[in-house]
Scaffold this motif. Sequence first.
Motif, short mmCIF file in Angstrom:
data_model
loop_
_atom_site.label_atom_id
_atom_site.label_comp_id
_atom_site.label_asym_id
_atom_site.label_seq_id
_atom_site.Cartn_x
_atom_site.Cartn_y
_atom_site.Cartn_z
N ASN A 47 0.82 -1.21 0.00
CA ASN A 47 0.00 0.00 0.00
C ASN A 47 0.86 1.26 0.00
O ASN A 47 0.50 2.26 -0.63
CB ASN A 47 -0.94 0.00 1.21
CG ASN A 47 -2.00 -1.08 1.09
OD1 ASN A 47 -2.18 -1.67 0.02
ND2 ASN A 47 -2.70 -1.35 2.17
N LEU A 48 1.98 1.22 0.70
CA LEU A 48 2.89 2.38 0.70
C LEU A 48 3.45 2.60 -0.71
O LEU A 48 3.49 3.73 -1.21
CB LEU A 48 4.04 2.16 1.70
CG LEU A 48 5.11 3.25 1.70
CD1 LEU A 48 4.54 4.57 2.22
CD2 LEU A 48 6.32 2.85 2.53
N MET A 49 3.85 1.50 -1.36
CA MET A 49 4.38 1.62 -2.73
C MET A 49 3.30 2.14 -3.67
O MET A 49 3.55 2.98 -4.53
CB MET A 49 4.88 0.26 -3.24
CG MET A 49 6.15 -0.20 -2.57
SD MET A 49 6.99 -1.49 -3.51
CE MET A 49 5.83 -2.82 -3.37
N PHE A 50 2.07 1.65 -3.46
CA PHE A 50 0.96 2.08 -4.30
C PHE A 50 0.68 3.57 -4.10
O PHE A 50 0.44 4.31 -5.05
CB PHE A 50 -0.29 1.25 -3.97
CG PHE A 50 -1.38 1.38 -4.99
CD1 PHE A 50 -1.33 0.63 -6.16
CD2 PHE A 50 -2.45 2.24 -4.80
CE1 PHE A 50 -2.33 0.75 -7.12
CE2 PHE A 50 -3.45 2.37 -5.75
CZ PHE A 50 -3.39 1.61 -6.91
N MET A 51 0.75 4.00 -2.84
CA MET A 51 0.52 5.40 -2.49
C MET A 51 1.55 6.30 -3.19
O MET A 51 1.19 7.32 -3.80
CB MET A 51 0.65 5.55 -0.97
CG MET A 51 0.19 6.84 -0.41
SD MET A 51 0.57 6.87 1.37
CE MET A 51 2.17 7.64 1.31
N ILE A 52 2.81 5.91 -3.13
CA ILE A 52 3.88 6.69 -3.78
C ILE A 52 3.66 6.71 -5.29
O ILE A 52 3.80 7.76 -5.94
CB ILE A 52 5.26 6.10 -3.42
CG1 ILE A 52 5.54 6.29 -1.93
CG2 ILE A 52 6.37 6.76 -4.25
CD1 ILE A 52 6.73 5.51 -1.41
N ALA A 53 3.27 5.55 -5.84
CA ALA A 53 3.05 5.46 -7.29
C ALA A 53 1.91 6.38 -7.72
O ALA A 53 2.01 7.06 -8.75
CB ALA A 53 2.75 4.01 -7.68
N VAL A 54 0.83 6.42 -6.93
CA VAL A 54 -0.32 7.28 -7.27
C VAL A 54 0.10 8.75 -7.22
O VAL A 54 -0.21 9.53 -8.12
CB VAL A 54 -1.50 7.01 -6.31
CG1 VAL A 54 -2.56 8.09 -6.42
CG2 VAL A 54 -2.12 5.65 -6.60
N ALA A 55 0.84 9.12 -6.17
CA ALA A 55 1.29 10.51 -6.04
C ALA A 55 2.16 10.90 -7.23
O ALA A 55 1.97 11.97 -7.83
CB ALA A 55 2.05 10.69 -4.73
N LEU A 56 3.11 10.04 -7.59
CA LEU A 56 4.00 10.34 -8.72
C LEU A 56 3.22 10.42 -10.03
O LEU A 56 3.45 11.31 -10.85
CB LEU A 56 5.10 9.27 -8.83
CG LEU A 56 6.24 9.39 -7.82
CD1 LEU A 56 7.20 8.22 -7.97
CD2 LEU A 56 6.98 10.71 -8.01
N PHE A 57 2.27 9.49 -10.20
CA PHE A 57 1.48 9.50 -11.43
C PHE A 57 0.68 10.80 -11.55
O PHE A 57 0.68 11.44 -12.61
CB PHE A 57 0.52 8.30 -11.45
CG PHE A 57 -0.43 8.34 -12.62
CD1 PHE A 57 0.01 8.00 -13.89
CD2 PHE A 57 -1.75 8.76 -12.45
CE1 PHE A 57 -0.86 8.06 -14.98
CE2 PHE A 57 -2.61 8.83 -13.53
CZ PHE A 57 -2.17 8.48 -14.79
N LEU A 58 0.03 11.19 -10.46
CA LEU A 58 -0.77 12.42 -10.49
C LEU A 58 0.11 13.63 -10.79
O LEU A 58 -0.27 14.50 -11.57
CB LEU A 58 -1.51 12.61 -9.15
CG LEU A 58 -2.65 11.64 -8.87
CD1 LEU A 58 -3.26 11.90 -7.51
CD2 LEU A 58 -3.73 11.74 -9.96
N LEU A 59 1.30 13.69 -10.16
CA LEU A 59 2.20 14.82 -10.37
C LEU A 59 2.69 14.88 -11.82
O LEU A 59 2.62 15.92 -12.47
CB LEU A 59 3.40 14.74 -9.43
CG LEU A 59 3.17 15.19 -8.00
CD1 LEU A 59 4.46 15.07 -7.19
CD2 LEU A 59 2.67 16.64 -7.98
N VAL A 60 3.14 13.74 -12.33
CA VAL A 60 3.71 13.71 -13.68
C VAL A 60 2.62 13.92 -14.74
O VAL A 60 2.72 14.81 -15.59
CB VAL A 60 4.47 12.38 -13.93
CG1 VAL A 60 4.91 12.27 -15.37
CG2 VAL A 60 5.68 12.29 -12.99
N ALA A 61 1.55 13.11 -14.65
CA ALA A 61 0.47 13.22 -15.63
C ALA A 61 -0.22 14.58 -15.51
O ALA A 61 -0.53 15.21 -16.53
CB ALA A 61 -0.53 12.08 -15.44
N GLY A 62 -0.42 15.03 -14.27
CA GLY A 62 -1.06 16.33 -14.03
C GLY A 62 -0.25 17.47 -14.62
O GLY A 62 -0.80 18.39 -15.26
N THR A 63 1.07 17.42 -14.42
CA THR A 63 1.95 18.47 -14.95
C THR A 63 1.91 18.49 -16.48
O THR A 63 1.82 19.55 -17.10
CB THR A 63 3.40 18.24 -14.46
OG1 THR A 63 3.37 18.12 -13.04
CG2 THR A 63 4.30 19.40 -14.84
#
Length: 299
Positions: A47-63
């Motif tokens: 879940n921690l890895m998933f959390m980090i992955a979601v945050a990174l995805f949102l930041l990169v895709a969002g940007t």
Amino acid sequence: MKQLPASIWTLTVGIVVTLIAFWAGGHNGLFPEQASAQAPLVDNFFNLMFMIAVALFLLVAGTIIFFMIQFRQRPGDEGDGVPLEGDFALEAYWTLIPAVIVIVLGIYSVEVFTEMGGFAPGGGGGNHLFMSHHSHHKMKTQLVSDTDAPDASMTEEFNAEYGFGGTDQADVTVTVTGMQYAWIFNYPEQNVTAGELHIPVDKTVQLNIKAADVIHSFWVPQFRLKQDAIPGHNTELRFTATKVGDYPVVCAELCGGYHGAMRTRVYVHTQTEYDQWLAENQFAQNPDLSGAVAVHAEE
Ligand SMILES: [Cu+2]
């Protein structure tokens, strides 16, 4: 919107991304129910890895999406883009942050591996998760008779080379044999053999795993445990089931034409039900048991 300073926007985006990531980490719903004491360890890490992955995805895709819209080519704009030659501070940040994340995840994963007994196959090494479940007296005895004692436990006799083990005596020990295309479970003390695994709930279970022909892999998704069965090399799996019920046992290593059908079930019983099952099978499988019962009673 345009009046707000960039720092406020950054802060807001940061908070929103963090909240979404935290929520997604705990609600990914990708795993079946947790039915062993080891399952939460694996899931918390995932879940921690998933959390980090979601945050990174949102930041990169969002940007990317934000920049595509904000800095799109306007009608009549025929000029070149801004010439950029890199930014040392930015590059240092986006190297350092992933490095820290990877190191933290690395240390955490080793911690989980240790707690599950990954460094203790064959009864060696420390293992606080399982030690805490047992009396210190037992542990002391084990430590004193550490070197080739004649009354060595099943664990030491079996001498697993790989897997998840513990230093103390498990409550239940079962020999597991993987073969094309079935799992065979043997209870050596009762001389019982079965095609499904039966175990009591909330007790430490030790599986001594062998392979008769090719490599197989013993996997119970609800326990979050998987261990290869390797011809010529003993492996083991130590765990505690926490929920009464029955769960699939799946061969997770392509082992031949009927690999997909190499499935059985693990039945987690209450202690009473387990004792009953064991006794019934002991009688059924050992017809001349009248003598054996007397021997057992004397012990
Ligand atoms: Cu198999």
